[in-house]
Design a protein around this motif. Structure first.
Motif: not given
Length: 290
Positions: A1-10, A12-21
């Protein structure tokens, strides 16, 4: 799975926030000529051997320029440029630990004065995240730059009102959704440029808020000759001590000046003197001799 898609899915889940370099390598090799109505800003940062520009030396200068329009939106970004210079003395161990710069990194290095003066000198505004620190070092090392307008993203923005808590660059960047390797000048200017381009709840960029504050004239109130026993009162009212010229001072907007002067006369001077009042613009603000 592409990293950007994985980040978007994560995300969208409650309790998660994604930080990008943070990508510190973006930007044009040379800034395009600004269109009518556009201006140039130069984001700058320095690394030094200490805190006193009269004693310490600048060892790194980094610049990232961008053009912006009348609404304060960033239009084009130039790639970060940075230079090192040998201070002729050993780097303090603590600063080497902080920045990663060693004596070996700096040995024999020399700033490209002509390039630095040209890049910063062409800017309509110079921006730093602690202009009261960076400007005196740059003014002393590069005298042709002394009369440029400056803005400070650390002291001239109400970060809480903009939706952030805290003021350190690394913390602000995390809240903006990025992480980066801080405490090197090149990375720090890229981080600040990214923050300035963000839109906040007002649907305005952070840059537009900063420019609004920086371009407004203010009055510097210098409590020269204030009684010694008034120091706690002045400090509590937001005055700062100028150790070199030995007086307390603060900036105030013209609209609140009469009440501030009255407060000083009644509570500080009590008939034994009065404060100096000096108009201040972005060209004088944060300079050593202001």
């Amino acid at each position: 799975m592409e990293s950007d898609e994985l980040a978007r899915r994560l995300e969208a889940m409650p309790g998660y926030r994604v930080l990008r370099a943070l990508n510190v390598d973006i930007g044009d090799a040379e800034l395009p000529i600004p269109a009518p109505g556009q201006r140039i800003a130069a984001v700058v940062d320095t690394e030094t051997t200490g805190l006193d520009p009269d004693v310490d030396r600048t060892v790194e200068v980094a610049i990232q320029r961008f053009t912006f329009d009348r609404a304060g939106q960033i239009v084009a970004i130039e790639r970060v440029r940075s230079w090192l210079e040998d201070p002729g003395r050993a780097m303090p161990e603590r600063l080497t630990a902080l920045t990663g710069l060693t004596d070996a990194d700096l040995a024999g290095q020399r700033f490209d004065d002509a390039a630095i003066v040209k890049l910063i000198g062409e800017a309509d505004f110079v921006i730093a995240h602690n202009a009261a620190f960076d400007r005196p070092f740059l003014d002393l090392r590069f005298p042709p730059l002394r009369r440029l307008p400056w803005a400070c993203s650390l002291s001239q923005l109400d970060w809480l009102a903009l939706g952030f808590d805290g003021r350190s660059l690394g913390h602000l960047l995390l809240q903006g959704g990025w992480f980066f390797q801080g405490h090197r000048a090149g990375n720090d200017v890229a981080a600040l440029t990214a923050l300035l381009g963000l839109k906040v709840a007002s649907d305005r960029t952070i840059l537009s808020h900063l420019l609004e504050r920086a371009e407004a004239a203010s009055i510097r109130i210098e409590a020269v000759g204030a009684p010694f026993d008034a120091k706690d009162l002045l400090k509590g009212a937001g005055y700062r001590w100028d150790a070199r010229r030995r007086f307390w001072w603060r900036e105030a907007e013209e609209v609140g000046l009469p009440s501030e002067v009255d407060w000083l006369e009644q509570n500080v001077y009590r008939g034994r003197g009065r404060a100096n009042l000096r108009p201040i613009t972005a060209r004088e603000r944060f300079a050593r001799d202001t």
